[in-house]
Design a protein around this motif. Sequence first.
Motif, PDB file in Angstrom:
ATOM      1  N   VAL A 211       4.763 -38.371   6.546  1.00  0.00           N
ATOM      2  CA  VAL A 211       5.869 -38.506   7.262  1.00  0.00           C
ATOM      3  C   VAL A 211       5.755 -37.550   8.334  1.00  0.00           C
ATOM      4  CG1 VAL A 211       7.288 -36.958   5.849  1.00  0.00           C
ATOM      5  CG2 VAL A 211       8.550 -38.522   7.178  1.00  0.00           C
ATOM      6  N   GLN A 212       6.294 -37.847   9.656  1.00  0.00           N
ATOM      7  CA  GLN A 212       6.470 -36.910  10.731  1.00  0.00           C
ATOM      8  C   GLN A 212       7.755 -37.396  11.605  1.00  0.00           C
ATOM      9  OE1 GLN A 212       3.837 -36.282  14.424  1.00  0.00           O
ATOM     10  NE2 GLN A 212       2.832 -35.174  12.765  1.00  0.00           N
ATOM     11  N   PHE A 213       8.565 -36.384  11.748  1.00  0.00           N
ATOM     12  CA  PHE A 213       9.804 -36.397  12.403  1.00  0.00           C
ATOM     13  C   PHE A 213       9.901 -35.415  13.402  1.00  0.00           C
ATOM     14  CE2 PHE A 213      14.372 -35.251  13.189  1.00  0.00           C
ATOM     15  CZ  PHE A 213      14.782 -36.336  13.653  1.00  0.00           C
ATOM     16  N   ALA A 214      10.488 -35.895  14.757  1.00  0.00           N
ATOM     17  CA  ALA A 214      10.530 -34.954  15.930  1.00  0.00           C
ATOM     18  C   ALA A 214      11.722 -35.330  16.839  1.00  0.00           C
ATOM     19  CB  ALA A 214       9.212 -35.152  16.611  1.00  0.00           C
ATOM     20  N   ALA A 215      12.393 -34.614  17.317  1.00  0.00           N
ATOM     21  CA  ALA A 215      13.538 -34.760  18.195  1.00  0.00           C
ATOM     22  C   ALA A 215      13.696 -33.832  19.364  1.00  0.00           C
ATOM     23  CB  ALA A 215      14.806 -34.536  17.365  1.00  0.00           C
ATOM     24  N   LYS A 216      14.190 -34.323  20.615  1.00  0.00           N
ATOM     25  CA  LYS A 216      14.090 -33.291  21.713  1.00  0.00           C
ATOM     26  C   LYS A 216      15.442 -33.477  22.440  1.00  0.00           C
ATOM     27  CE  LYS A 216      11.386 -36.467  24.451  1.00  0.00           C
ATOM     28  NZ  LYS A 216      10.184 -36.939  25.371  1.00  0.00           N
ATOM     29  N   TYR A 217      16.011 -32.753  23.333  1.00  0.00           N
ATOM     30  CA  TYR A 217      16.991 -32.652  24.120  1.00  0.00           C
ATOM     31  C   TYR A 217      16.954 -32.446  25.665  1.00  0.00           C
ATOM     32  CZ  TYR A 217      21.905 -32.002  25.804  1.00  0.00           C
ATOM     33  OH  TYR A 217      22.864 -31.873  26.683  1.00  0.00           O
ATOM     34  N   VAL A 218      17.048 -32.964  26.342  1.00  0.00           N
ATOM     35  CA  VAL A 218      16.833 -32.711  27.781  1.00  0.00           C
ATOM     36  C   VAL A 218      18.330 -32.542  28.559  1.00  0.00           C
ATOM     37  CG1 VAL A 218      15.687 -33.539  29.850  1.00  0.00           C
ATOM     38  CG2 VAL A 218      14.596 -33.994  27.770  1.00  0.00           C
ATOM     39  N   HIS A 224      17.465 -27.109  37.905  1.00  0.00           N
ATOM     40  CA  HIS A 224      16.960 -26.763  36.690  1.00  0.00           C
ATOM     41  C   HIS A 224      16.690 -27.912  35.854  1.00  0.00           C
ATOM     42  CE1 HIS A 224      17.149 -22.371  37.492  1.00  0.00           C
ATOM     43  NE2 HIS A 224      17.940 -22.768  38.262  1.00  0.00           N
ATOM     44  N   LYS A 225      15.934 -27.983  35.099  1.00  0.00           N
ATOM     45  CA  LYS A 225      15.504 -28.929  33.971  1.00  0.00           C
ATOM     46  C   LYS A 225      15.056 -28.231  32.691  1.00  0.00           C
ATOM     47  CE  LYS A 225      13.470 -33.354  32.668  1.00  0.00           C
ATOM     48  NZ  LYS A 225      12.636 -34.574  33.103  1.00  0.00           N
ATOM     49  N   LEU A 226      15.817 -28.623  31.419  1.00  0.00           N
ATOM     50  CA  LEU A 226      15.460 -27.941  30.326  1.00  0.00           C
ATOM     51  C   LEU A 226      15.199 -28.828  29.171  1.00  0.00           C
ATOM     52  CD1 LEU A 226      15.173 -25.238  28.625  1.00  0.00           C
ATOM     53  CD2 LEU A 226      17.708 -25.378  28.195  1.00  0.00           C
ATOM     54  N   GLU A 227      14.191 -28.778  28.426  1.00  0.00           N
ATOM     55  CA  GLU A 227      13.775 -29.651  27.110  1.00  0.00           C
ATOM     56  C   GLU A 227      13.380 -29.041  26.308  1.00  0.00           C
ATOM     57  OE1 GLU A 227      10.046 -32.327  26.053  1.00  0.00           O
ATOM     58  OE2 GLU A 227      10.748 -32.816  27.989  1.00  0.00           O
ATOM     59  N   VAL A 228      14.309 -28.871  25.094  1.00  0.00           N
ATOM     60  CA  VAL A 228      13.893 -28.192  23.857  1.00  0.00           C
ATOM     61  C   VAL A 228      13.453 -29.385  22.678  1.00  0.00           C
ATOM     62  CG1 VAL A 228      15.304 -26.338  24.284  1.00  0.00           C
ATOM     63  CG2 VAL A 228      16.291 -28.221  23.246  1.00  0.00           C
ATOM     64  N   PHE A 229      12.615 -29.098  22.014  1.00  0.00           N
ATOM     65  CA  PHE A 229      12.201 -29.891  20.703  1.00  0.00           C
ATOM     66  C   PHE A 229      11.696 -29.419  19.655  1.00  0.00           C
ATOM     67  CE2 PHE A 229       8.493 -28.913  23.583  1.00  0.00           C
ATOM     68  CZ  PHE A 229       7.415 -28.397  22.701  1.00  0.00           C
ATOM     69  N   GLY A 230      11.648 -30.020  18.399  1.00  0.00           N
ATOM     70  CA  GLY A 230      11.354 -29.522  17.203  1.00  0.00           C
ATOM     71  C   GLY A 230      10.802 -30.581  16.598  1.00  0.00           C
ATOM     72  N   GLY A 231      10.109 -30.392  15.329  1.00  0.00           N
ATOM     73  CA  GLY A 231       9.769 -31.373  14.495  1.00  0.00           C
ATOM     74  C   GLY A 231       9.143 -30.988  13.118  1.00  0.00           C
ATOM     75  N   TYR A 232       9.015 -31.971  12.039  1.00  0.00           N
ATOM     76  CA  TYR A 232       8.436 -31.472  10.895  1.00  0.00           C
ATOM     77  C   TYR A 232       7.434 -32.802  10.480  1.00  0.00           C
ATOM     78  CZ  TYR A 232       8.160 -31.528   5.663  1.00  0.00           C
ATOM     79  OH  TYR A 232       7.645 -31.657   4.651  1.00  0.00           O
ATOM     80  N   SER A 233       6.176 -32.055  10.019  1.00  0.00           N
ATOM     81  CA  SER A 233       5.063 -33.082   9.550  1.00  0.00           C
ATOM     82  C   SER A 233       4.644 -32.788   8.199  1.00  0.00           C
ATOM     83  CB  SER A 233       4.028 -33.000  10.592  1.00  0.00           C
ATOM     84  OG  SER A 233       3.055 -33.895   9.943  1.00  0.00           O
ATOM     85  N   ARG A 234       4.723 -33.970   7.322  1.00  0.00           N
ATOM     86  CA  ARG A 234       4.047 -33.704   6.010  1.00  0.00           C
ATOM     87  C   ARG A 234       2.952 -34.685   5.712  1.00  0.00           C
ATOM     88  NH1 ARG A 234       7.937 -35.656   1.825  1.00  0.00           N
ATOM     89  NH2 ARG A 234       6.953 -37.666   2.002  1.00  0.00           N
ATOM     90  N   ASP A 235       1.636 -34.021   5.452  1.00  0.00           N
ATOM     91  CA  ASP A 235       0.459 -34.772   5.057  1.00  0.00           C
ATOM     92  C   ASP A 235       0.239 -34.636   3.651  1.00  0.00           C
ATOM     93  OD1 ASP A 235      -2.051 -36.056   5.000  1.00  0.00           O
ATOM     94  OD2 ASP A 235      -2.721 -34.363   6.403  1.00  0.00           O
ATOM     95  N   ASN A 236       0.623 -35.581   2.974  1.00  0.00           N
ATOM     96  CA  ASN A 236       0.260 -35.601   1.388  1.00  0.00           C
ATOM     97  C   ASN A 236      -1.123 -35.318   1.181  1.00  0.00           C
ATOM     98  OD1 ASN A 236       3.131 -35.870   0.115  1.00  0.00           O
ATOM     99  ND2 ASN A 236       2.821 -37.526   1.426  1.00  0.00           N
ATOM    100  N   VAL A 237      -1.366 -34.436   0.146  1.00  0.00           N
ATOM    101  CA  VAL A 237      -2.785 -34.500  -0.234  1.00  0.00           C
ATOM    102  C   VAL A 237      -3.462 -35.717  -1.024  1.00  0.00           C
ATOM    103  CG1 VAL A 237      -2.377 -33.476  -2.636  1.00  0.00           C
ATOM    104  CG2 VAL A 237      -4.618 -33.134  -1.601  1.00  0.00           C
ATOM    105  N   SER A 238      -4.668 -35.919  -0.529  1.00  0.00           N
ATOM    106  CA  SER A 238      -5.129 -37.314  -1.396  1.00  0.00           C
ATOM    107  C   SER A 238      -5.776 -37.034  -2.812  1.00  0.00           C
ATOM    108  CB  SER A 238      -6.260 -37.951  -0.394  1.00  0.00           C
ATOM    109  OG  SER A 238      -7.475 -37.121  -0.549  1.00  0.00           O
ATOM    110  N   SER A 239      -6.210 -38.094  -3.572  1.00  0.00           N
ATOM    111  CA  SER A 239      -6.750 -37.657  -4.678  1.00  0.00           C
ATOM    112  C   SER A 239      -8.127 -36.931  -4.806  1.00  0.00           C
ATOM    113  CB  SER A 239      -6.680 -39.109  -5.728  1.00  0.00           C
ATOM    114  OG  SER A 239      -7.521 -40.059  -5.029  1.00  0.00           O
TER     115      SER A 239
END
Length: 395
Positions: A211-218, A224-239
């Motif tokens: 799963v991967q999730f990201a969000a941003k606000y502009v 002036h223009k400001l953009e901030v972003f953040g996110g989380y990523s999970r890569d499950n280990v394979s067998s």
Amino acid sequence: MNNKLISIALTGLLASTSISSAFGTNISIVGRIQAEYSGINIEGFSSQTTVNDPTFFSSWGIRAFEDLGNGFRVVTMIDFGFNTNGGSIGNREVFVGISKDSLGTLKFGRTHSPFADFAGGWTIDPFVYTTLQATGSGGTMIASANGLGSGSYSAVNSVVRFTSTTFNGFSFAVLLMPGDADKLEAHLGGHLGGHGNNIGDTGGENGEWDVQFAAKYVMDFQSHKLEVFGGYSRDNVSSAQKKITAFNLKTEEVGRIGGVWSYKNFSLQGQYDFISKALGAATCSDAAALGAIGDVSTRQCNTAMNPGGDGSIWYAGGQYRLGNATLIAQGGMTDANKTDVFASRKSKSFTVGGLYHMSKRTNLFGGYQHVDVIDKNSIVDRDRNTWTVGMRHLF
């Protein structure tokens, strides 16, 4: 900032021919091509110079959509990559989906990840898809072989991705990939990770979902223009990865924060990733590398974490637009902590150069990059010096 190279990397392709089928589907034939004259000097090895497209920017494909009414559309994409030496590279994005302007776009198939084209990644690197890019060669952005990072060319197989429209400056993207340990195993490919056969392969053990999730606000305020972003990523280990007991591999997690501030012709951008329990190949892709594929001693891949270990990667840069030219300075650091098997590894880089926008479809680019490698696993630190001049065109 109106940076043509970033917009090319984001939009990917520009329609050159558009037709309508008898069934009411609008079809566009799209493409792009690039060539670079680049030189790479790796400490302890002879210099390499080539005229090529080493980051595989060039591609051609077909986009199509059908209006379903009530604001809904079916959207599809088939994109094939190649290099300017005539070699066939393979599929990029291949998906079918549905979109609505007031909601967003839902895709099924093979797509880029939010860490690549939505929050940070390609969107803030003006040299993306060139020899001077921050992923791989620069060592200042994560470049996952399975596509969950921001390595150029890489995409994620077997996914569902939703990207929202913008609501009062806020937007988000989420990607889900069902693991199938029998069909989509990732390959470790050496202690630094990466192998020519692992591009796009991924998968969790016993059907676990990556799963991967990201969000941003502009927001805009006067000039002036400001953009901030953040996110989380999970890569499950394979067998298959879990069987490599020496590395004690577990599920990889990545957290990201960053932002961009622009004022008239000037902008600053930065990004920080923290990686926990790195999965070897999942932090060092051939797609983001230069030099011989599979040769860990000469490859331009400095974002590699120690397999099973923690670490961080940060990137910072600035740009100034002067007429048709954009002047660029950027750099950062990869810091891989030691594990029970490997000692610590670091790389620091800086890049200077520029872009010249000849037209909306044609760009010239060039610059210089130095990477200082501090690898306690190696007798000799393989520092890198890279220069390039190149041209790209949308057709």
